[in-house]
Scaffold this motif. Sequence first.
Motif, PDB file in Angstrom:
ATOM      1  N   VAL A 214       0.852  -1.184   0.000  1.00 41.77           N
ATOM      2  CA  VAL A 214       0.000   0.000   0.000  1.00 41.77           C
ATOM      3  C   VAL A 214       0.892   1.240   0.000  1.00 41.77           C
ATOM      4  CG1 VAL A 214      -0.228   0.001   2.534  1.00 41.77           C
ATOM      5  CG2 VAL A 214      -1.923   1.202   1.144  1.00 41.77           C
ATOM      6  N   ILE A 215       0.521   2.222  -0.803  1.00 38.24           N
ATOM      7  CA  ILE A 215       1.205   3.518  -0.822  1.00 38.24           C
ATOM      8  C   ILE A 215       0.201   4.563  -0.358  1.00 38.24           C
ATOM      9  CG2 ILE A 215       2.364   5.267  -2.231  1.00 38.24           C
ATOM     10  CD1 ILE A 215       3.031   3.007  -4.244  1.00 38.24           C
ATOM     11  N   ASN A 216       0.577   5.338   0.644  1.00 34.86           N
ATOM     12  CA  ASN A 216      -0.306   6.385   1.166  1.00 34.86           C
ATOM     13  C   ASN A 216       0.429   7.720   1.149  1.00 34.86           C
ATOM     14  OD1 ASN A 216      -2.441   7.708   2.531  1.00 34.86           O
ATOM     15  ND2 ASN A 216      -1.443   7.366   4.496  1.00 34.86           N
ATOM     16  N   TYR A 217      -0.149   8.692   0.455  1.00 39.28           N
ATOM     17  CA  TYR A 217       0.405  10.049   0.440  1.00 39.28           C
ATOM     18  C   TYR A 217      -0.580  10.958   1.146  1.00 39.28           C
ATOM     19  CZ  TYR A 217       1.605  14.723  -1.232  1.00 39.28           C
ATOM     20  OH  TYR A 217       1.930  16.057  -1.290  1.00 39.28           O
ATOM     21  N   GLU A 218      -0.122  11.640   2.188  1.00 40.88           N
ATOM     22  CA  GLU A 218      -1.008  12.598   2.866  1.00 40.88           C
ATOM     23  C   GLU A 218      -0.234  13.482   3.830  1.00 40.88           C
ATOM     24  OE1 GLU A 218      -4.138  10.502   4.892  1.00 40.88           O
ATOM     25  OE2 GLU A 218      -2.796   9.593   6.352  1.00 40.88           O
ATOM     26  N   GLN A 219      -0.957  14.231   4.640  1.00 34.37           N
ATOM     27  CA  GLN A 219      -0.363  15.207   5.533  1.00 34.37           C
ATOM     28  C   GLN A 219       0.373  14.523   6.701  1.00 34.37           C
ATOM     29  OE1 GLN A 219      -3.447  15.216   4.343  1.00 34.37           O
ATOM     30  NE2 GLN A 219      -4.085  17.273   3.723  1.00 34.37           N
ATOM     31  N   CYS A 247      -2.179  11.952  11.576  1.00 31.64           N
ATOM     32  CA  CYS A 247      -1.150  12.616  10.765  1.00 31.64           C
ATOM     33  C   CYS A 247      -0.229  13.472  11.638  1.00 31.64           C
ATOM     34  CB  CYS A 247      -1.811  13.488   9.695  1.00 31.64           C
ATOM     35  SG  CYS A 247      -2.906  12.592   8.595  1.00 31.64           S
ATOM     36  N   THR A 248       0.002  13.037  12.862  1.00 36.20           N
ATOM     37  CA  THR A 248       0.806  13.853  13.784  1.00 36.20           C
ATOM     38  C   THR A 248       2.307  13.724  13.541  1.00 36.20           C
ATOM     39  OG1 THR A 248       0.723  12.076  15.426  1.00 36.20           O
ATOM     40  CG2 THR A 248      -0.953  13.781  15.576  1.00 36.20           C
ATOM     41  N   SER A 249       2.754  12.567  13.024  1.00 35.87           N
ATOM     42  CA  SER A 249       4.190  12.353  12.831  1.00 35.87           C
ATOM     43  C   SER A 249       4.412  11.213  11.848  1.00 35.87           C
ATOM     44  CB  SER A 249       4.876  12.009  14.160  1.00 35.87           C
ATOM     45  OG  SER A 249       4.418  10.739  14.625  1.00 35.87           O
ATOM     46  N   LEU A 250       5.644  11.072  11.396  1.00 36.55           N
ATOM     47  CA  LEU A 250       5.984   9.928  10.544  1.00 36.55           C
ATOM     48  C   LEU A 250       5.793   8.629  11.318  1.00 36.55           C
ATOM     49  CD1 LEU A 250       9.225  11.306   8.816  1.00 36.55           C
ATOM     50  CD2 LEU A 250       6.942  11.069   7.796  1.00 36.55           C
ATOM     51  N   GLN A 251       6.081   8.667  12.619  1.00 37.29           N
ATOM     52  CA  GLN A 251       5.901   7.474  13.448  1.00 37.29           C
ATOM     53  C   GLN A 251       4.434   7.082  13.543  1.00 37.29           C
ATOM     54  OE1 GLN A 251       8.068   5.434  14.536  1.00 37.29           O
ATOM     55  NE2 GLN A 251       6.800   4.157  15.855  1.00 37.29           N
ATOM     56  N   ASP A 269       9.087  12.267   4.804  1.00 37.25           N
ATOM     57  CA  ASP A 269       8.405  13.502   4.401  1.00 37.25           C
ATOM     58  C   ASP A 269       8.871  13.910   3.002  1.00 37.25           C
ATOM     59  OD1 ASP A 269      10.673  15.326   4.467  1.00 37.25           O
ATOM     60  OD2 ASP A 269      10.471  15.439   6.639  1.00 37.25           O
ATOM     61  N   MET A 270       8.132  14.859   2.415  1.00 42.51           N
ATOM     62  CA  MET A 270       8.370  15.197   1.011  1.00 42.51           C
ATOM     63  C   MET A 270       9.665  15.974   0.804  1.00 42.51           C
ATOM     64  SD  MET A 270       6.090  13.502  -0.338  1.00 42.51           S
ATOM     65  CE  MET A 270       6.453  13.949  -2.028  1.00 42.51           C
ATOM     66  N   MET A 271      10.209  16.569   1.855  1.00 39.10           N
ATOM     67  CA  MET A 271      11.519  17.210   1.730  1.00 39.10           C
ATOM     68  C   MET A 271      12.585  16.149   1.487  1.00 39.10           C
ATOM     69  SD  MET A 271      12.153  20.431   1.696  1.00 39.10           S
ATOM     70  CE  MET A 271      13.633  20.750   0.735  1.00 39.10           C
ATOM     71  N   LYS A 272      12.437  15.020   2.175  1.00 36.33           N
ATOM     72  CA  LYS A 272      13.358  13.902   1.977  1.00 36.33           C
ATOM     73  C   LYS A 272      13.183  13.316   0.577  1.00 36.33           C
ATOM     74  CE  LYS A 272      15.477  11.849   4.894  1.00 36.33           C
ATOM     75  NZ  LYS A 272      16.873  11.903   5.383  1.00 36.33           N
ATOM     76  N   VAL A 273      11.931  13.156   0.151  1.00 36.94           N
ATOM     77  CA  VAL A 273      11.666  12.665  -1.204  1.00 36.94           C
ATOM     78  C   VAL A 273      12.329  13.587  -2.228  1.00 36.94           C
ATOM     79  CG1 VAL A 273       9.874  12.222  -2.942  1.00 36.94           C
ATOM     80  CG2 VAL A 273       9.501  11.533  -0.566  1.00 36.94           C
ATOM     81  N   TYR A 274      12.151  14.893  -2.026  1.00 37.77           N
ATOM     82  CA  TYR A 274      12.698  15.890  -2.946  1.00 37.77           C
ATOM     83  C   TYR A 274      14.215  15.759  -3.064  1.00 37.77           C
ATOM     84  CZ  TYR A 274      12.754  20.510  -5.236  1.00 37.77           C
ATOM     85  OH  TYR A 274      12.885  21.544  -6.123  1.00 37.77           O
ATOM     86  N   SER A 275      14.871  15.454  -1.955  1.00 33.43           N
ATOM     87  CA  SER A 275      16.334  15.319  -1.961  1.00 33.43           C
ATOM     88  C   SER A 275      16.778  14.057  -2.700  1.00 33.43           C
ATOM     89  CB  SER A 275      16.875  15.300  -0.528  1.00 33.43           C
ATOM     90  OG  SER A 275      16.553  14.074   0.122  1.00 33.43           O
ATOM     91  N   PHE A 276      15.883  13.071  -2.823  1.00 35.59           N
ATOM     92  CA  PHE A 276      16.217  11.826  -3.512  1.00 35.59           C
ATOM     93  C   PHE A 276      16.039  11.909  -5.030  1.00 35.59           C
ATOM     94  CE2 PHE A 276      14.954   9.162   0.440  1.00 35.59           C
ATOM     95  CZ  PHE A 276      16.228   9.313   0.964  1.00 35.59           C
ATOM     96  N   HIS A 303       5.209  18.916   5.707  1.00 30.65           N
ATOM     97  CA  HIS A 303       3.865  18.605   6.197  1.00 30.65           C
ATOM     98  C   HIS A 303       3.104  17.662   5.271  1.00 30.65           C
ATOM     99  CE1 HIS A 303       4.870  21.887   8.901  1.00 30.65           C
ATOM    100  NE2 HIS A 303       3.916  21.425   9.682  1.00 30.65           N
ATOM    101  N   TYR A 304       3.835  17.036   4.357  1.00 35.31           N
ATOM    102  CA  TYR A 304       3.290  15.942   3.545  1.00 35.31           C
ATOM    103  C   TYR A 304       4.292  14.796   3.548  1.00 35.31           C
ATOM    104  CZ  TYR A 304      -0.544  18.770   1.698  1.00 35.31           C
ATOM    105  OH  TYR A 304      -1.679  19.530   1.591  1.00 35.31           O
ATOM    106  N   CYS A 305       3.801  13.593   3.361  1.00 34.17           N
ATOM    107  CA  CYS A 305       4.703  12.445   3.391  1.00 34.17           C
ATOM    108  C   CYS A 305       4.207  11.341   2.457  1.00 34.17           C
ATOM    109  CB  CYS A 305       4.832  11.890   4.811  1.00 34.17           C
ATOM    110  SG  CYS A 305       3.301  11.172   5.476  1.00 34.17           S
ATOM    111  N   ILE A 306       5.119  10.458   2.104  1.00 34.70           N
ATOM    112  CA  ILE A 306       4.772   9.214   1.423  1.00 34.70           C
ATOM    113  C   ILE A 306       5.052   8.074   2.385  1.00 34.70           C
ATOM    114  CG2 ILE A 306       5.373   7.617  -0.431  1.00 34.70           C
ATOM    115  CD1 ILE A 306       5.947   9.950  -2.231  1.00 34.70           C
TER     116      ILE A 306
END
Length: 316
Positions: A214-219, A247-251, A269-276, A303-306
């Motif tokens: 499952v892939i979930n993208y959200e806040q 949606c409080t944390s990656l954990q 988070d999407m900042m990490k995705v962006y760096s990849f 404030h968004y993550c995969i």
Amino acid sequence: DEAVRGTCEDASVCKRFAVSVGYWKDPYIQYFVRQAKERKAPEINRGKLEWDWGHLTCYYARVHGVSYLIKAFLERTECNCQIVNLGAGMDTLFWRLKDENLLPRKYFEVDFPMIVARKIHNIKSKPPLSKPIMESHSGDSLLIDSHSLDSSRYSIVGADLRFSSDLEEKLKKHSLDVHLPTLLVAECVLVYMTPQQSANLLKWAASTFPVAMVINYEQVNMRDRFGQIMIENLQRRQCNLAGVELCTSLQSQRERLLENGWENAHAIDMMKVYSFLPQADVKRIEALEFLDEKELFEQLMQHYCICWASKDSSNL
């Protein structure tokens, strides 16, 4: 549900604009969405431009990040699998995968019946959309009515994701194979459901398919001030994030998946995705609209993550 359905239009218009500017290529979005209005010059509303640029770049990272995971699943299964796109809206992934010769055995989309009806109308009336479906179809005649479409490789189902038993029944009518490796994709979908409703959906998926991802993208990180502003902006449009407490944390995002039957779970988070992402292409899209102040963009991306999770009895 009206406000939630409205987010489909907002997302589609944003994607169409991003494609027209050159963030990524999608030759099919034009057949589903009206042309976005031209944006005002940067000096008219700098704050608005920074916010829009942040959203477009976040979309860029989202499209590439989710696509990377989907193609990894298709590669690992050699396309001997099925994809179920939950809350698909006007998504064009089926057509793009066909162009790349990466279609799974069957591709399903699920959304509210009203959205499904609009999508089917567009498909029926526009040959660039209907022709690829017919080209990939084999066997009995293609079935199509106002709220569903079923071909041998592509199906659209009108259903409410909050009722997983109804969802399963409708998918099985369209030849869902629970024994095939299955990828479920949910982009900004679960957050509009209560925690119990999304838990039921995730449990149903984890218990139904022996091999699944499952892939979930959200806040994410929604308890800080920036997150609260995001929530307030949506509430002003009568759009309630019923599942925002998860949606409080990656954990918390990982734990939600693990607690509902998935064996392995990851979240970034999407900042990490962006760096990849490939840096040459990142430089290209950053040059599309130059902004020297990127603080707002970075806050938005944080404030968004995969998230992705799997259960894998075949050790794929």
